[in-house]
Design an enzyme around this catalytic site. Structure first.
Site, short mmCIF file in Angstrom:
data_model
loop_
_atom_site.label_atom_id
_atom_site.label_comp_id
_atom_site.label_asym_id
_atom_site.label_seq_id
_atom_site.Cartn_x
_atom_site.Cartn_y
_atom_site.Cartn_z
N LYS A 112 -6.93 13.89 41.50
CA LYS A 112 -7.04 15.16 41.78
C LYS A 112 -8.12 16.35 43.08
O LYS A 112 -7.77 17.01 43.09
CB LYS A 112 -7.62 15.49 40.32
CG LYS A 112 -6.08 15.70 39.35
CD LYS A 112 -6.15 15.42 38.22
CE LYS A 112 -5.29 15.43 37.00
NZ LYS A 112 -4.86 13.31 36.73
C1 LIG Z 1 -3.98 13.29 36.31
C2 LIG Z 1 -3.84 11.40 36.97
C3 LIG Z 1 -2.74 11.24 36.49
C4 LIG Z 1 -1.22 12.21 36.29
O1 LIG Z 1 -0.68 12.56 37.63
P1 LIG Z 1 0.03 14.10 37.17
O2 LIG Z 1 0.44 14.53 38.64
O3 LIG Z 1 0.34 15.24 35.61
O4 LIG Z 1 1.73 12.98 37.12
C5 LIG Z 1 -2.04 9.88 36.65
N1 LIG Z 1 -3.58 9.00 36.62
C6 LIG Z 1 -4.57 9.89 37.05
C7 LIG Z 1 -6.25 9.16 37.37
C8 LIG Z 1 -4.89 11.49 36.64
O5 LIG Z 1 -6.18 12.00 36.83
#
Ligand SMILES: *Cc1c(COP(=O)(O)O)cnc(C)c1O
Length: 469
Positions: A112
């Site tokens: 993220k």
């Molecule tokens: C947010 C997240 C996901 C999922 O990603 P999306 O874009 O919501 O599908 C998967 N793994 C981790 C570690 C995350 O923080």
């Protein structure tokens, strides 16, 4: 570049306005009106570029008309300058033609950061130009909150309030939020659960009178700028594995469908992608759709991969929009029936067409731990539970051994010690250098009752760099 709503009724916006918008006024999500498309020669010419320069070439068409090239370049150089690995998103080989794209070398150790480090800088840039300030209110069950706080901590024109459920996030996750200080940073622990926090954010968007005219901005994964930033690393990975001359497949640990939707866009922009695998945990609404053409809500289960614990995938609407020939009215009808509690299937040809690109698998906690243990035994690599789900799905769903398979490594294992412990690999987890003293740092956080009015009063008391709005 103009952006339109998936439900066809809201006004088209430019990039700047889309950045500041949450949901469109018709309840839809914004998508580019026309996706840019690159030629194979053009993509090939990007091989070997540093990450921020590749990012500039991939994202430039999306911001045209809103951000001059020189400014955008500078923002991108700063954004990816804070990552701790010089390759930004290194590829690590697990097996013959099987790779993990490590997306966890940013400040908060999850993918993220790629989007939220950029989002914070873009917001500040645009707000400075307009002479405006905004308030961000977000709810988090873990990764988003810390990434948003890290992304906004230097923003002059943003006050950020992150709500997390009191005593219900992991120690590492909490400390990654509460140890960042700044007069514009506010951590609120709500005496309730994650849904209570999310509900408060939703209600605050619905009635913003407590903000006294200050604009409220969304940083959840429906924000277009977040998706945009995630397109880049698909190009980055493919270029290192012989693309675009060779096609590449990806397996993506999926919750809200933001990350994998970025891969779908990369393909539509000209990157040869053979297969996209939706890897879910037990919360498998997307797997049920991909395997059986049923999009139906079920109860939420807590798993060892909490960042994928969702009942409904908000960004899936963006794919449904394309699946239905970008017909906003059709989509509004579909989403309405879903809201009434019905769930839906799409017409058979649309589903079959989608399945030409997408495969899926749901992986439970036991299989997640088995995969962590298996990969550790095979390679000495320790996977976090989300990435492990991606590996398991890649191994089960892979169509061709000749095509490189890239699993998105979405988080560092140190963030999820419970799963690693349960996998029984017996390797001590160590925090990376920049977080080594995390457990000694002072924390700052306000505990509030599960009461919307109390939270809104707190925001209006502190929303102007700690002072009243
Ligand atoms: C947010 C997240 C996901 C999922 O990603 P999306 O874009 O919501 O599908 C998967 N793994 C981790 C570690 C995350 O923080």
């Amino acid at each position: 570049m103009r952006y339109i709503s998936t439900r066809g009724q809201a006004p088209a916006l430019n990039f700047e306005d889309v950045l500041l918008a949450g949901l469109a006024t018709d309840g839809g999500l914004y998508v580019p009106e026309n996706l840019p498309r690159f030629t194979q020669e053009e993509i090939a010419s990007w091989a070997g570029l540093p990450y921020h320069e590749l990012a500039f070439r991939v994202m430039r068409p999306f911001v045209t008309g809103s951000i001059p090239d020189a400014d955008f370049k500078k923002i991108l150089e700063e954004t990816y300058g804070v990552f701790s690995h010089s390759a930004i998103a290194p590829l690590r080989q697990l097996n013959g033609n099987e790779w993990v794209l490590e997306l966890f070398h940013g400040p908060t150790l999850a993918f993220k950061d790629f989007a939220l480090q950029l989002l914070g800088r873009l917001l500040d840039y645009v707000l400075e130009k307009r002479g405006e300030r905004v308030v961000i209110i977000g709810a988090t069950s873990g990764d988003t909150g810390s990434a948003a706080i890290e992304g906004c901590k230097h923003c002059e024109n943003v006050d950020i309030f992150i709500l997390h459920p009191h005593k219900r996030v992991s120690q590492v996750q909490r400390r990654q939020m509460t140890t960042i200080f700044g007069e514009n940073i506010h951590n609120i622990a709500i005496e309730g659960n994650f849904d209570d926090c999310q509900e408060m954010v939703k209600n605050s968007f619905a009635d913003q009178s407590f903000l006294k005219g200050t604009r409220l901005v969304a940083v959840n994964s429906i924000n277009w700028a977040r998706i945009m930033a995630q397109i880049v690393y698909y190009f980055h990975a493919a270029l290192q594995l012989g693309g675009p001359a060779r096609s590449v497949s990806f397996s993506v640990p999926t919750g809200n469908f933001g990350d994998i939707f970025a891969g779908y866009l990369a393909r539509n922009m000209g990157l040869p992608i053979n297969q996209l695998i939706v890897a879910t945990n037990r919360n498998d609404i997307l797997h049920r759709f991909m395997s059986g053409n049923q999009y139906v809500k079920e109860t939420l289960h807590a798993t060892l991969s909490p960042s994928m614990d969702i009942m409904v995938s908000s960004n899936f609407e963006r794919l449904l929009f394309d699946m239905h020939g970008r017909n906003g009215a059709a989509l509004a009808g579909l989403m309405d029936s879903f809201k009434q509690g019905g769930g839906f299937s799409v017409e058979q040809e649309r589903w079959t067409e989608t399945r030409k690109l997408f495969d899926s698998l749901a992986v439970d906690d036991a299989q997640t731990c088995e995969t962590i243990a298996e990969v550790y035994a095979q390679t000495g690599e320790l996977l976090d539970p989300h990435t492990a789900i991606g590996v398991k799905a890649a191994r089960e769903c892979r169509r061709s051994l000749d095509i490189p398979m890239v699993i998105l490594g979405t988080a560092h294992p140190v963030k999820f010690p419970e799963a690693v412990e349960k996998a029984g690999v017996g390797k001590a987890l160590e925090l990376p250098e920049h977080l080594a003293d995390l457990f000694e740092r002072e924390e700052r956080c306000t505990v509030l009752a599960n009461d919307l009015k109390a939270v809104q009063a707190f925001v209006s008391q502190h929303g102007n760099r700690g002072k009243p709005l």
